[in-house]
Design a protein around this motif. Structure first.
Motif, PDB file in Angstrom:
ATOM      1  N   ARG A   4      -9.104  39.493 -12.816  1.00  0.00           N
ATOM      2  CA  ARG A   4      -9.414  38.152 -13.342  1.00  0.00           C
ATOM      3  C   ARG A   4     -10.671  38.154 -14.204  1.00  0.00           C
ATOM      4  N   SER A   5     -10.753  39.093 -15.125  1.00  0.00           N
ATOM      5  CA  SER A   5     -11.922  39.210 -16.001  1.00  0.00           C
ATOM      6  C   SER A   5     -11.766  38.486 -17.324  1.00  0.00           C
ATOM      7  N   LYS A   6     -10.683  37.743 -17.473  1.00  0.00           N
ATOM      8  CA  LYS A   6     -10.423  36.957 -18.678  1.00  0.00           C
ATOM      9  C   LYS A   6     -10.238  37.826 -19.920  1.00  0.00           C
ATOM     10  N   ILE A   7      -9.660  39.016 -19.736  1.00  0.00           N
ATOM     11  CA  ILE A   7      -9.369  39.897 -20.867  1.00  0.00           C
ATOM     12  C   ILE A   7      -8.118  39.361 -21.558  1.00  0.00           C
ATOM     13  N   VAL A   8      -8.286  38.965 -22.795  1.00  0.00           N
ATOM     14  CA  VAL A   8      -7.227  38.296 -23.536  1.00  0.00           C
ATOM     15  C   VAL A   8      -6.415  39.276 -24.381  1.00  0.00           C
ATOM     16  N   GLY A   9      -7.071  40.229 -25.027  1.00  0.00           N
ATOM     17  CA  GLY A   9      -6.396  41.095 -25.990  1.00  0.00           C
ATOM     18  C   GLY A   9      -6.153  42.510 -25.493  1.00  0.00           C
ATOM     19  N   TRP A  10      -5.040  43.064 -25.956  1.00  0.00           N
ATOM     20  CA  TRP A  10      -4.712  44.448 -25.603  1.00  0.00           C
ATOM     21  C   TRP A  10      -5.693  45.429 -26.233  1.00  0.00           C
ATOM     22  N   ASP A  11      -6.383  45.016 -27.298  1.00  0.00           N
ATOM     23  CA  ASP A  11      -7.382  45.906 -27.895  1.00  0.00           C
ATOM     24  C   ASP A  11      -8.488  46.224 -26.889  1.00  0.00           C
ATOM     25  N   ALA A  77       9.557  49.611 -30.425  1.00  0.00           N
ATOM     26  CA  ALA A  77      10.206  50.312 -31.536  1.00  0.00           C
ATOM     27  C   ALA A  77      10.462  49.398 -32.728  1.00  0.00           C
ATOM     28  N   SER A  78      10.939  48.187 -32.491  1.00  0.00           N
ATOM     29  CA  SER A  78      11.235  47.288 -33.621  1.00  0.00           C
ATOM     30  C   SER A  78       9.947  46.881 -34.332  1.00  0.00           C
ATOM     31  N   ASP A  79       8.859  46.666 -33.578  1.00  0.00           N
ATOM     32  CA  ASP A  79       7.566  46.362 -34.208  1.00  0.00           C
ATOM     33  C   ASP A  79       7.106  47.528 -35.065  1.00  0.00           C
ATOM     34  N   ALA A  84       5.697  49.779 -39.926  1.00  0.00           N
ATOM     35  CA  ALA A  84       5.507  51.234 -39.996  1.00  0.00           C
ATOM     36  C   ALA A  84       4.233  51.621 -40.735  1.00  0.00           C
ATOM     37  N   ASN A  85       3.476  52.485 -40.093  1.00  0.00           N
ATOM     38  CA  ASN A  85       2.228  53.039 -40.641  1.00  0.00           C
ATOM     39  C   ASN A  85       1.185  51.982 -40.990  1.00  0.00           C
ATOM     40  N   SER A  86       1.308  50.802 -40.439  1.00  0.00           N
ATOM     41  CA  SER A  86       0.304  49.779 -40.716  1.00  0.00           C
ATOM     42  C   SER A  86      -0.892  49.973 -39.795  1.00  0.00           C
ATOM     43  N   THR A  87      -2.042  49.614 -40.288  1.00  0.00           N
ATOM     44  CA  THR A  87      -3.261  49.690 -39.495  1.00  0.00           C
ATOM     45  C   THR A  87      -3.147  48.782 -38.284  1.00  0.00           C
ATOM     46  N   GLU A  88      -2.550  47.602 -38.477  1.00  0.00           N
ATOM     47  CA  GLU A  88      -2.402  46.643 -37.379  1.00  0.00           C
ATOM     48  C   GLU A  88      -1.625  47.252 -36.209  1.00  0.00           C
ATOM     49  N   PHE A  89      -0.471  47.858 -36.496  1.00  0.00           N
ATOM     50  CA  PHE A  89       0.338  48.455 -35.438  1.00  0.00           C
ATOM     51  C   PHE A  89      -0.403  49.609 -34.778  1.00  0.00           C
ATOM     52  N   ASN A  90      -0.987  50.469 -35.576  1.00  0.00           N
ATOM     53  CA  ASN A  90      -1.683  51.643 -35.040  1.00  0.00           C
ATOM     54  C   ASN A  90      -2.880  51.260 -34.178  1.00  0.00           C
ATOM     55  N   GLN A  91      -3.555  50.178 -34.519  1.00  0.00           N
ATOM     56  CA  GLN A  91      -4.679  49.729 -33.699  1.00  0.00           C
ATOM     57  C   GLN A  91      -4.206  49.115 -32.392  1.00  0.00           C
ATOM     58  N   LEU A  92      -3.113  48.386 -32.444  1.00  0.00           N
ATOM     59  CA  LEU A  92      -2.597  47.745 -31.247  1.00  0.00           C
ATOM     60  C   LEU A  92      -1.896  48.743 -30.317  1.00  0.00           C
ATOM     61  N   HIS A  93      -1.308  49.777 -30.897  1.00  0.00           N
ATOM     62  CA  HIS A  93      -0.547  50.778 -30.133  1.00  0.00           C
ATOM     63  C   HIS A  93      -1.029  52.190 -30.483  1.00  0.00           C
ATOM     64  N   PRO A  94      -2.263  52.525 -30.153  1.00  0.00           N
ATOM     65  CA  PRO A  94      -2.824  53.809 -30.590  1.00  0.00           C
ATOM     66  C   PRO A  94      -2.131  55.037 -30.011  1.00  0.00           C
TER      67      PRO A  94
END
Length: 121
Positions: A4-11, A77-79, A84-94
């Motif tokens: 319950r640390s209020k962590i909102v983002g997967w980052d 997989a669909s995301d 594909a090869n986007s910085t956004e995807f790679n940061q969210l799913h390293p």
């Protein structure tokens, strides 16, 4: 514990990978898990945190880790195809590309329940 640390983002969860000695984590009750079934949330955390050996008081077996990682690939997989090869995807799913190298590309279709979701290696 991050219970319950209020962590909102997967980052923020991804950042925990930097703590190589982190082996046990209590992580229930965080906003980033809202809307997830308990098993799905566990699988997402196990995949994002490769050094975790105990999660929310329960051990993480090698079999459970493999199922979690295969589920993760299938689920996103669909995301990955869309971004594909986007910085956004790679940061969210390293770890996604590393997991693809280990398990192979996912089969086509919905993620479904977290069971054997990819071809055998």
């Amino acid at each position: 514990p991050l219970f319950r640390s209020k962590i909102v983002g997967w980052d923020s969860v991804n950042y925990l990978r930097e703590f190589k000695a982190l082996r046990e984590l209590k992580f229930k009750g965080n906003p980033c898990l809202e809307g997830e079934q308990e098993e799905d949330a566990r699988f997402l955390l196990i995949t994002r945190l490769p050094n975790i050996e105990r999660l929310n008081g329960s051990p993480v077996s090698s079999k459970e880790r493999q199922l979690a990682e295969r589920y993760y690939i299938k689920r996103f997989a669909s995301d990955q195809q869309r971004l594909a090869n986007s910085t956004e995807f790679n940061q969210l799913h390293p770890r996604y590309e590393l997991l693809i190298k280990e398990y192979g590309e996912p089969t086509v279709g919905p993620a479904g329940p977290p069971t054997g979701v990819l071809k055998d290696s």
